[in-house]
Design a protein around this motif. Structure first.
Motif, PDB file in Angstrom:
ATOM      1  N   PRO A   9       0.398   8.521  -3.090  1.00  0.00           N
ATOM      2  CA  PRO A   9       1.638   9.664  -3.146  1.00  0.00           C
ATOM      3  C   PRO A   9       1.389  10.730  -2.240  1.00  0.00           C
ATOM      4  O   PRO A   9       2.532  11.193  -1.707  1.00  0.00           O
ATOM      5  CB  PRO A   9       1.235  10.106  -4.677  1.00  0.00           C
ATOM      6  N   THR A  10       0.250  11.058  -2.036  1.00  0.00           N
ATOM      7  CA  THR A  10      -0.030  12.051  -0.886  1.00  0.00           C
ATOM      8  C   THR A  10       0.314  11.737   0.426  1.00  0.00           C
ATOM      9  O   THR A  10       1.001  12.565   1.145  1.00  0.00           O
ATOM     10  CB  THR A  10      -1.501  12.706  -1.052  1.00  0.00           C
ATOM     11  N   CYS A  15      -0.032   2.749  -6.864  1.00  0.00           N
ATOM     12  CA  CYS A  15      -1.251   3.342  -6.355  1.00  0.00           C
ATOM     13  C   CYS A  15      -1.398   4.731  -7.058  1.00  0.00           C
ATOM     14  O   CYS A  15      -0.435   5.569  -6.985  1.00  0.00           O
ATOM     15  CB  CYS A  15      -1.188   3.389  -4.821  1.00  0.00           C
ATOM     16  N   PRO A  16      -2.315   4.921  -7.844  1.00  0.00           N
ATOM     17  CA  PRO A  16      -2.589   6.237  -8.443  1.00  0.00           C
ATOM     18  C   PRO A  16      -3.411   7.091  -7.469  1.00  0.00           C
ATOM     19  O   PRO A  16      -3.387   8.386  -7.845  1.00  0.00           O
ATOM     20  CB  PRO A  16      -3.473   5.879  -9.610  1.00  0.00           C
ATOM     21  N   SER A  17      -4.011   6.684  -6.451  1.00  0.00           N
ATOM     22  CA  SER A  17      -5.030   7.799  -5.914  1.00  0.00           C
ATOM     23  C   SER A  17      -4.244   8.428  -4.574  1.00  0.00           C
ATOM     24  O   SER A  17      -3.447   9.358  -4.652  1.00  0.00           O
ATOM     25  CB  SER A  17      -6.258   6.881  -5.467  1.00  0.00           C
ATOM     26  N   ILE A  18      -4.657   8.010  -3.463  1.00  0.00           N
ATOM     27  CA  ILE A  18      -3.997   8.751  -2.229  1.00  0.00           C
ATOM     28  C   ILE A  18      -2.564   8.404  -1.741  1.00  0.00           C
ATOM     29  O   ILE A  18      -1.935   9.090  -1.002  1.00  0.00           O
ATOM     30  CB  ILE A  18      -4.831   8.332  -0.888  1.00  0.00           C
TER      31      ILE A  18
END
Lengths: 129, 214
Positions: free
Chosen positions: B91-92, B86-89
């Motif tokens: 990792p955060t 997942c490139p969006s939320i």
């Protein structure tokens, strides 16, 4: 005789001024690139690499490591454009945007490497593997 | 004169009660819809509240072991939904959940359950590699996969939005909530995993919830 010394001094001083203003221009450009790069970093890089460039475990590398940034300095534009391992490609970024974001990250998080010029990015992109 | 004395005594009594009340322990609410049921116990009709509860589940974890809800009965757990590429939320959100995991290092009362919503790609071996690289070293944090129907149905019960959507980077749309769940599978808190203040609130409220088990 006295005048010769005076002229020599004046010309040295103006040469120094010219040199200094060039330096200043480069500093200003670095600051401009870094400010533009910060926005792009926030949009495209921060989720994985973190707000402070800390990375995430062994999943996404830290950007605080000046040594490896220096070692791969000329490869960085290609990494951003084409992606690498887990990192997605960013074909939407123009060369100048890549220069912005690289100037930002090579002058933040404890790094201090100066301007990543547009020419440098274009040269690097010309021979991406 | 007598009225004055009464008023004073009343005032003092009220103040004492108020002071005592602030000393009582805070309790987290039970989130979700609730139903009232009427049943007959020992010949008496009583009305009881049925709270929203996470249903029974059976999912495959990063070690290819089938785990069920019983694995989380002994304490509280924090659940979320993600996928490994997942490139969006994500990792955060995972970075923040990792902070909570490290904060409660070695504390058996606090567990973690990350559901992958990418049922095609995130096989147990992929989840295992992800967990190791993230820095998860014990079985308190489970990464699970299951059929689309199972996982997406569970997401509904955790009140998390999940949807397969090819127009979104990564191919899946979902919300980044961290759900605090107690040993009765009641949701006791929901926090935005991408917001630092909300994650701090989760840490605070986790302590409040743990007090119920002391």
């Amino acid at each position: 005789m006295r005048n010769t010394w005076l002229y020599a001094g004046a010309s040295l001083f103006s040469a120094y001024l010219v040199f200094q203003s060039c330096q200043d221009e480069r500093t200003i450009r670095t600051a401009q690139y870094a400010v533009n790069g910060q926005k792009l970093y926030h949009l495209h890089c921060q989720n994985c690499h973190g707000a402070k460039g800390e990375g995430l475990g062994a999943l996404y590398p830290s950007l605080r490591d000046s040594l490896s940034l220096r070692a791969r300095h000329s490869e960085l534009p290609c990494l951003i454009r084409n992606g690498f391992a887990e990192m997605p490609p960013n074909p939407q970024l123009t060369p100048v945007e890549i220069a912005y974001v690289l100037t930002y990250l090579t002058n933040s998080f404890g790094n201090r490497m100066g301007l990543y010029s547009l020419e440098g990015v274009e040269t690097a992109l010309a021979d991406c593997r | 004169m007598r009225n004055w004395i009464l008023l004073c005594v009343g005032g003092v009594a009220l103040a004492t009660v108020a002071a005592c009340n602030t000393g009582t322990t805070r309790k987290l609410p039970i989130l979700g819809s609730r139903d009232a049921v009427t049943k007959v116990v020992d010949g008496k009709t009583i009305t009881d509240t049925l709270y929203h509860r996470i249903p029974d589940f059976e999912l495959l974890n990063q070690d290819s072991v089938l785990i069920t809800n019983t694995a989380f009965e002994s304490g509280v757990y924090i659940a979320n939904f993600f996928f490994t590429h997942c490139p969006s939320i994500c990792p955060t959100m995972q970075r923040n959940l990792l902070k909570v995991y490290q904060h409660y290092r070695g504390d058996k009362r606090v567990k973690f359950l990350s559901h992958s919503i990418d049922f095609r790609h995130d096989q147990p071996s992929v989840l295992k590699r992800y967990a190791e690289k993230l820095g998860v070293t014990d079985d308190r944090w489970q990464f699970v996969t299951g059929s689309k129907a199972d996982v997406y149905h569970l997401a509904d019960s955790y009140m998390v939005y999940t949807k397969e959507d090819s127009s979104i980077p990564g191919g899946y749309d979902h919300s980044g909530y961290l759900l605090l769940v107690d040993s009765h599978r009641h949701i006791r808190g929901a926090y935005d995993g991408t917001n630092d203040e909300q994650v701090q609130l989760l840490l605070d409220e986790l302590d409040v919830l743990l007090k119920e088990y002391e």
